[in-house]
Design a protein around this motif. Structure first.
Motif, PDB file in Angstrom:
ATOM      1  N   HIS A 205       1.134   6.782  -6.789  1.00 14.77           N
ATOM      2  CA  HIS A 205       0.024   7.732  -6.918  1.00 14.77           C
ATOM      3  C   HIS A 205       0.500   9.174  -6.743  1.00 14.77           C
ATOM      4  O   HIS A 205       0.170  10.046  -7.561  1.00 14.77           O
ATOM      5  CB  HIS A 205      -1.068   7.398  -5.898  1.00 14.77           C
ATOM      6  N   HIS A 206       1.268   9.433  -5.698  1.00 18.38           N
ATOM      7  CA  HIS A 206       1.725  10.802  -5.422  1.00 18.38           C
ATOM      8  C   HIS A 206       2.650  11.313  -6.520  1.00 18.38           C
ATOM      9  O   HIS A 206       2.569  12.496  -6.897  1.00 18.38           O
ATOM     10  CB  HIS A 206       2.397  10.879  -4.053  1.00 18.38           C
TER      11      HIS A 206
ATOM     12  N   SER B 178       2.219   1.652  -3.499  1.00 17.06           N
ATOM     13  CA  SER B 178       1.143   2.111  -4.375  1.00 17.06           C
ATOM     14  C   SER B 178       0.897   3.612  -4.183  1.00 17.06           C
ATOM     15  O   SER B 178       0.717   4.362  -5.155  1.00 17.06           O
ATOM     16  CB  SER B 178      -0.137   1.320  -4.085  1.00 17.06           C
ATOM     17  N   ASP B 179       0.909   4.041  -2.923  1.00 16.87           N
ATOM     18  CA  ASP B 179       0.732   5.469  -2.624  1.00 16.87           C
ATOM     19  C   ASP B 179       1.868   6.308  -3.211  1.00 16.87           C
ATOM     20  O   ASP B 179       1.642   7.426  -3.697  1.00 16.87           O
ATOM     21  CB  ASP B 179       0.636   5.703  -1.121  1.00 16.87           C
TER      22      ASP B 179
ATOM     23  N   LYS C 151       0.844  -1.208   0.000  1.00 16.46           N
ATOM     24  CA  LYS C 151       0.000   0.000   0.000  1.00 16.46           C
ATOM     25  C   LYS C 151       0.873   1.250   0.000  1.00 16.46           C
ATOM     26  O   LYS C 151       0.595   2.205  -0.732  1.00 16.46           O
ATOM     27  CB  LYS C 151      -0.917  -0.020   1.228  1.00 16.46           C
ATOM     28  N   THR C 152       1.943   1.242   0.781  1.00 18.98           N
ATOM     29  CA  THR C 152       2.875   2.373   0.792  1.00 18.98           C
ATOM     30  C   THR C 152       3.461   2.598  -0.594  1.00 18.98           C
ATOM     31  O   THR C 152       3.530   3.743  -1.074  1.00 18.98           O
ATOM     32  CB  THR C 152       4.006   2.125   1.813  1.00 18.98           C
TER      33      THR C 152
ATOM     34  N   GLY D 102      -2.166   2.534  -7.558  1.00 20.70           N
ATOM     35  CA  GLY D 102      -1.539   3.847  -7.570  1.00 20.70           C
ATOM     36  C   GLY D 102      -1.018   4.249  -8.941  1.00 20.70           C
ATOM     37  O   GLY D 102      -0.713   5.411  -9.184  1.00 20.70           O
TER      38      GLY D 102
END
Length: 170
Positions: free
Chosen positions: A71-72, A67-68, A64-65, A98
């Motif tokens: 995304h960012h 993927s974030d 998840k980190t 992401g």
């Protein structure tokens, strides 16, 4: 938001050269490189250091980190290359949350080549033949429709050149 940034995953089991090739790809396209290993929790690092394979639950927050991060970077319009084992198709799907247009470079290697590489490097928390065998057993090899596959016995500059050519024509 329409973006022209590129999101790239350099994947493979430990010893395949994800960090080396990932840094070279990032340098070639002017992107940031992130080594996914730098984002493991202390608990996961300790577990791997003891020769214990991570579970899907261990990997959940880590993926998840990552993927974030994709995304960012996409939101900011920046290219990002992440070197990450991404052994299972499901893990790659989490990363695509992401980066829906994620481009994947799969570094394929035979067990003996990988083991030789692992035995020659020092200072890394991933240790042991057992851990390599665990990763190879877990690996869900991406198909041609999911990733660009190269043999790790190729010279690093040739791998990067082939992948950049693939990106330019994908």
């Amino acid at each position: 938001m329409q973006t022209t940034s590129r999101s790239i995953l350099v994947m493979g089991v430990s010893g395949s050269g994800k960090s080396h090739i990932g840094r070279d790809v990032a340098a070639a396209i002017g992107a940031e490189f992130i080594d996914a290993d730098d984002h493991h929790s202390p608990t996961s690092i300790a577990k791997m250091s003891r020769g214990e394979p991570l579970t899907d639950d261990d990997r959940e927050g880590w993926l998840k980190t990552l993927s974030d991060l994709y995304h960012h970077h996409r939101e900011a319009g920046h290219d990002l290359v992440i070197g990450c084992s991404a052994l299972k198709h499901h893990y790659r799907d989490v990363l695509r949350r992401g980066a829906p247009d994620l481009k994947i470079l799969y570094l394929h290697g035979e067990r003996d080549v990988l083991l030789s590489r692992l035995n020659s490097r020092g200072g890394h928390f991933f240790a042991g033949e057992h851990m390599l065998d665990s990763q190879l057993g877990t690996l869900e090899v991406p198909g041609e429709d999911e990733a660009f596959r190269v043999d790790i016995r190729e010279a690093p500059d040739r791998i990067v050149t082939q992948f950049i050519d693939y990106l330019d024509h994908a």
